[in-house]
Design an enzyme around this catalytic site. Structure first.
Site, PDB file in Angstrom:
ATOM      1  N   GLU A  51      -6.770   4.346   7.920  1.00 47.78           N
ATOM      2  CA  GLU A  51      -6.565   5.788   7.671  1.00 47.78           C
ATOM      3  C   GLU A  51      -7.817   6.396   7.044  1.00 47.78           C
ATOM      4  OE1 GLU A  51      -2.853   5.362   5.559  1.00 47.78           O
ATOM      5  OE2 GLU A  51      -1.885   4.768   7.431  1.00 47.78           O
ATOM      6  N   LYS A  95       0.076   4.218  -0.121  1.00 46.87           N
ATOM      7  CA  LYS A  95      -0.572   5.387   0.512  1.00 46.87           C
ATOM      8  C   LYS A  95      -0.432   6.611  -0.419  1.00 46.87           C
ATOM      9  CE  LYS A  95       0.672   3.442   4.940  1.00 46.87           C
ATOM     10  NZ  LYS A  95       0.214   3.468   6.316  1.00 46.87           N
ATOM     11  N   GLY A 118       2.240   1.914  10.839  1.00 50.49           N
ATOM     12  CA  GLY A 118       3.137   3.064  10.710  1.00 50.49           C
ATOM     13  C   GLY A 118       3.831   3.454  12.008  1.00 50.49           C
ATOM     14  N   HIS A 143      -9.405   0.889   4.835  1.00 54.77           N
ATOM     15  CA  HIS A 143      -8.135   1.064   5.553  1.00 54.77           C
ATOM     16  C   HIS A 143      -8.361   1.968   6.758  1.00 54.77           C
ATOM     17  CE1 HIS A 143      -4.023   2.279   6.417  1.00 54.77           C
ATOM     18  NE2 HIS A 143      -3.645   1.205   5.735  1.00 54.77           N
ATOM     19  N   ASN A 185       0.870  -1.184   0.000  1.00 55.78           N
ATOM     20  CA  ASN A 185       0.000   0.000   0.000  1.00 55.78           C
ATOM     21  C   ASN A 185       0.903   1.228   0.000  1.00 55.78           C
ATOM     22  OD1 ASN A 185      -1.806   2.050   0.509  1.00 55.78           O
ATOM     23  ND2 ASN A 185      -2.143   1.486   2.662  1.00 55.78           N
ATOM     24  N   GLU A 207      -5.350  -5.492  10.479  1.00 54.97           N
ATOM     25  CA  GLU A 207      -4.363  -4.448  10.729  1.00 54.97           C
ATOM     26  C   GLU A 207      -4.692  -3.737  12.040  1.00 54.97           C
ATOM     27  OE1 GLU A 207      -2.381  -3.131   6.846  1.00 54.97           O
ATOM     28  OE2 GLU A 207      -4.168  -1.914   7.073  1.00 54.97           O
ATOM     29  N   SER A 263       3.436  -2.438  10.367  1.00 56.05           N
ATOM     30  CA  SER A 263       4.887  -2.399  10.605  1.00 56.05           C
ATOM     31  C   SER A 263       5.598  -3.692  10.202  1.00 56.05           C
ATOM     32  CB  SER A 263       5.180  -2.041  12.065  1.00 56.05           C
ATOM     33  OG  SER A 263       4.691  -0.736  12.355  1.00 56.05           O
TER      34      SER A 263
END
Ligand code: PEP
Length: 258
Positions: free
Chosen positions: A97, A12, A177, A95, A10, A171, A218
């Site tokens: 985010e 991003k 991250g 996701h 991904n 996730e 991560s």
């Protein structure tokens, strides 16, 4: 049940077209030697067409990072499933985010998953608890709700090759991250005790066992083996490390070793 591992990168909101033109040939060089793993990269919308051309003749799949559920219309700024399907085989949906910064809900995830499937795309549906939810002991309830509502009203079945046309990415939000990955054992237990049983209650045991569940948060070349050695984890959704060719190739190589 043997599930073919898949590793998706991904990107991003990174990589202009010019930057992608540098990165993709490096990825292709490293990845083309590795067999037995499905490889997918998910660039931003603006780079999809250029990356598609660079992936021509390789076994690397292409995915988008989101879509809108309507096929067309007056929805300024949105990208429809049929537009994504012109370029991609996969699409990331829900996701964390998008849930955190753009108001994505389990209901909007559900509409997007349905639209993606109808367009012939393979959704990678992201679920995961926040740090606060984890610390309050709510991991199970949150994941059950995200899977149940995110996939409600969908008739998920095995295809002729006994594959399921959808993946789940577990996730944990606290691991994305942050450099603080979950342990392989923790992630494996969550998939075995929460995610697969929820899939089984919605679609039956066969579909639950055939659905690939990725871990994300991560993942790097040096810790990837810890996840791929687990029985319930069928690959990874990789953020930051997918932007470095040697890291991403190292992760895919670890998935090939299993
Ligand atoms: C992600 O973006 O899905 C992700 C897992 O990010 P990172 O690998 O950087 O934690």
């Amino acid at each position: 049940m043997k599930r073919k591992p898949l590793v998706a990168g991904n990107w991003k909101m990174y990589q202009t077209i010019a930057e992608a033109r540098q990165l993709v040939p490096e990825l292709v060089r490293g990845l083309q030697e590795i067999m037995g793993v499905q490889k997918v990269i998910c660039p931003p919308f603006t780079a999809l067409l250029a990356v598609k051309a660079l992936l021509e003749g390789t076994d690397i799949g292409l995915g988008a990072q989101d879509l809108f559920w309507e096929l067309e219309g007056a929805y300024t700024g949105e990208i429809s499933p049929k537009m994504v399907a012109e370029l991609c085989q996969y699409v990331i949906i829900g996701h964390s985010e998008r849930r955190t910064y753009f108001g994505e809900t389990d209901e909007s995830v559900n509409r997007k998953v349905k639209a993606a499937l109808e367009a012939g795309l393979i959704p990678i549906v992201c679920v995961g608890e926040t740090l606060e939810e984890n610390e309050k002991g709510l991991t199970e309830i949150v994941l059950q709700r995200q899977v149940k509502v995110g996939l409600q009203g969908i008739d998920l079945k095995l295809d002729e090759q006994e594959r399921v046309p959808l993946l789940i990415a577990y996730e944990p939000v606290w691991a994305i991250g942050t450099g603080k990955a979950a342990s392989g054992e923790f992630a494996n237990n969550v998939v075995r005790e929460v995610i697969r049983p929820e899939l089984a209650s919605l679609f039956g045991d066969q579909v639950a066992q055939a659905t690939r569940v990725l871990y994300g948060g991560s993942v790097k070349a040096k810790n990837a083996g810890e996840f791929f050695g687990q029985t319930e984890i069928d690959g990874a959704l990789v953020g930051g490390a997918s932007l470095k060719a040697d890291e991403f190739v190292g992760i895919v190589a670890a998935a090939a070793e299993g």
